[in-house]
Scaffold this active site. Structure first.
Site, PDB file in Angstrom:
ATOM      1  N   LEU A  19       4.210  -8.719   5.023  1.00 38.49           N
ATOM      2  CA  LEU A  19       4.547  -9.049   3.644  1.00 38.49           C
ATOM      3  C   LEU A  19       6.043  -9.007   3.385  1.00 38.49           C
ATOM      4  CD1 LEU A  19       1.733  -7.062   1.772  1.00 38.49           C
ATOM      5  CD2 LEU A  19       1.841  -9.527   2.159  1.00 38.49           C
ATOM      6  N   GLY A  20       6.763  -8.151   4.113  1.00 42.05           N
ATOM      7  CA  GLY A  20       8.200  -8.056   3.896  1.00 42.05           C
ATOM      8  C   GLY A  20       8.803  -6.935   4.703  1.00 42.05           C
ATOM      9  N   GLY A  22      12.423  -4.203   5.035  1.00 38.80           N
ATOM     10  CA  GLY A  22      13.561  -3.577   4.376  1.00 38.80           C
ATOM     11  C   GLY A  22      14.188  -2.579   5.312  1.00 38.80           C
ATOM     12  N   ALA A  23      15.160  -1.850   4.794  1.00 38.36           N
ATOM     13  CA  ALA A  23      15.856  -0.869   5.631  1.00 38.36           C
ATOM     14  C   ALA A  23      14.911   0.229   6.110  1.00 38.36           C
ATOM     15  CB  ALA A  23      17.015  -0.256   4.848  1.00 38.36           C
ATOM     16  N   GLY A  25      11.691  -0.156   6.960  1.00 34.95           N
ATOM     17  CA  GLY A  25      10.684  -0.616   7.909  1.00 34.95           C
ATOM     18  C   GLY A  25      10.067  -1.903   7.420  1.00 34.95           C
ATOM     19  N   VAL A  27       6.281  -3.874   5.459  1.00 37.85           N
ATOM     20  CA  VAL A  27       4.998  -3.770   4.759  1.00 37.85           C
ATOM     21  C   VAL A  27       4.101  -4.884   5.273  1.00 37.85           C
ATOM     22  CG1 VAL A  27       3.804  -3.844   2.532  1.00 37.85           C
ATOM     23  CG2 VAL A  27       6.053  -2.772   2.703  1.00 37.85           C
ATOM     24  N   LYS A  42       2.542   0.403   4.525  1.00 36.59           N
ATOM     25  CA  LYS A  42       3.993   0.589   4.574  1.00 36.59           C
ATOM     26  C   LYS A  42       4.313   1.358   5.841  1.00 36.59           C
ATOM     27  CE  LYS A  42       7.713   2.073   1.413  1.00 36.59           C
ATOM     28  NZ  LYS A  42       7.960   2.686   0.093  1.00 36.59           N
ATOM     29  N   ASP A 137      14.838   4.613  -9.313  1.00 32.79           N
ATOM     30  CA  ASP A 137      15.253   3.283  -8.845  1.00 32.79           C
ATOM     31  C   ASP A 137      14.440   2.204  -9.555  1.00 32.79           C
ATOM     32  OD1 ASP A 137      16.865   1.607  -7.341  1.00 32.79           O
ATOM     33  OD2 ASP A 137      15.540   1.611  -5.593  1.00 32.79           O
TER      34      ASP A 137
END
Length: 416
Positions: A19-20, A22-23, A25, A27, A42, A137
């Site tokens: 799915l995507g 990031g920094a 790891g 998903v 995740k 955040d």
């Protein structure tokens, strides 16, 4: 980290696709083969690459999310300990993308839809705050959407902490923590995130949703931080009702003490917004008050007592043109920030007091509150409230009705 391919398995979960990334790891969309439902997994960096501090932070996140059970917060189902992958979060899967995706894909702001989204986000944030959790955040990328219902859900509590639990504070962090373009001024200056800084993040998110631009743009981080600390955002535009613009700009006050007191106040203002007066000044258009410090200090004391339940009458006198209206409107803004409902009524020799008073009360007193609070008297009160010709039998009945309307308002919040 090792990339998982379709068909790979983690416990009873079969990977379908990524799915995507990031920094932290990646998903993945997976299917729980036992209960036959889609889930989001995740997956963090491998145990060899992740520090012990980061591992503790991930467990903090799990503990925080696990405490929340709310329709506007992404549900954490389980945390798996995997021999090669380390910690794996099994979470609710939402197929509507992020709010960031929604803003980027839409042709322009939709105020009605925005109010619904902001209400859901504020509810989720309120649930977190009620549990003693600061998100840390708040931004469009951390709001996931359900495609079928459009329900927004807060995600990624990785920067969260418990307000009163030192054991869950993030350790090892130096300098500001969070996403730079969404940090509140006090966080930029090094303060720990708090409820007020979450409300700032909500204000930035709301501004983006309503304007389709960021309130504090800049070519580099220093420029953004300088704007956050020293610059007011541009006005939202005529397409945004003034009551909504006022709420957004109140959330973006530089001093955290000047922001709304809680998400409960935000929700209350969003709920009664359609009936609220539209003459709401923004910071950019707000008259500056000079030489009024003593009067404002006196009013602040009165508002503080009102918030505690102690009423007081204050008479403001002076010649025409000396600024009485501007002074009182500033007091009204301060009242709303403290959670005190502010009723502004303009009277004249022609209209008298009753008609303007009841017209102003209409936006503050739902008919359902009358039936809940005043039983058999509710029908008469509702008739008096909603009639422009104010048909009453006597002056005493008029005073009796006004007293009960004010009681109904004050039961929900102090009244100014």
């Amino acid at each position: 980290m090792t990339m998982l391919q379709p068909g790979a398995r983690i416990a009873d979960h079969e990977i379908e696709r990524e799915l995507g990334q990031g920094a932290f790891g990646a998903v993945y969309l997976a299917r729980d083969t036992l209960v036959d439902r889609p889930v989001a997994l995740k997956v963090f960096r491998s145990p060899a690459a992740i520090s012990e501090t980061d591992r503790r932070r991930l467990l903090v996140e799990a503990r925080l999310i696990g405490r929340l059970n709310h329709p506007n917060v992404v549900t954490l189902y389980h945390v798996h300990q995997h021999a090669e992958l380390g910690l794996v979060f099994e979470m609710e899967y939402l197929d509507g993308g992020t709010l960031e995706n929604r803003i980027a894909a839409s042709e322009g702001p939709d105020v009605r839809n925005a109010i619904g989204l902001l209400t859901g986000i504020a509810r989720g944030l309120h649930a977190a705050h009620e549990a003693g959790i600061v998100h840390g955040d708040v931004k469009p990328r951390n709001v996931l959407l359900d495609r079928a219902s459009g329900t927004p859900k807060l995600a990624d509590f990785g920067l969260s902490h418990l307000v009163h639990d030192a054991s869950l504070q993030l350790s090892g962090a130096t300098g500001p923590v969070g996403t730079p373009r969404y940090m509140a001024p006090e966080v930029v200056m090094g303060s720990r995130p708090a409820v007020a800084s979450d409300l700032w993040g909500f204000g930035v998110l709301a501004y983006q949703l309503l304007a389709h631009r960021h309130p504090f743009d800049g070519a580099d981080l220093n420029v953004v931080f300088q704007a956050v600390l020293n610059t007011d955002p541009p006005p939202l535009g005529e397409h945004v009702p003034a009551y909504l613009a006022r709420l957004v700009f109140d959330c973006l006050e530089k001093d955290p003490r000047d922001r709304p007191g809680s998400c409960a106040e935000i929700l209350e203002r969003l709920a009664r917004a359609p009936a609220a007066p539209l003459a709401a000044p923004l910071r950019a258009a707000r008259p500056t008050l000079f030489g009024r410090e003593a009067e404002l200090e006196r009013f602040d004391e009165c508002l503080g007592r009102a918030a505690e339940g102690a009423g007081q009458a204050v008479l403001v006198t002076g010649e025409a043109g000396v600024g009485k209206t501007t002074l009182l409107r500033e007091v009204g803004l301060r009242a709303e920030r403290r959670g005190v409902r502010w009723l502004e009524v303009a009277v004249s020799p022609v209209d008298g007091l009753a008609r303007p008073l009841f017209a102003g009360l209409r936006s503050l007193v739902p008919e359902t509150e009358l039936s809940d609070q005043f039983g058999s008297s509710a029908a008469l009160l509702a008739e008096i409230l909603h009639r422009d010709d104010i048909a009453v039998e006597s002056r005493d009945q008029l005073v009796w009705a006004a007293e009960r309307f004010l009681m109904a308002v004050a039961r929900g919040a102090p009244l100014g």
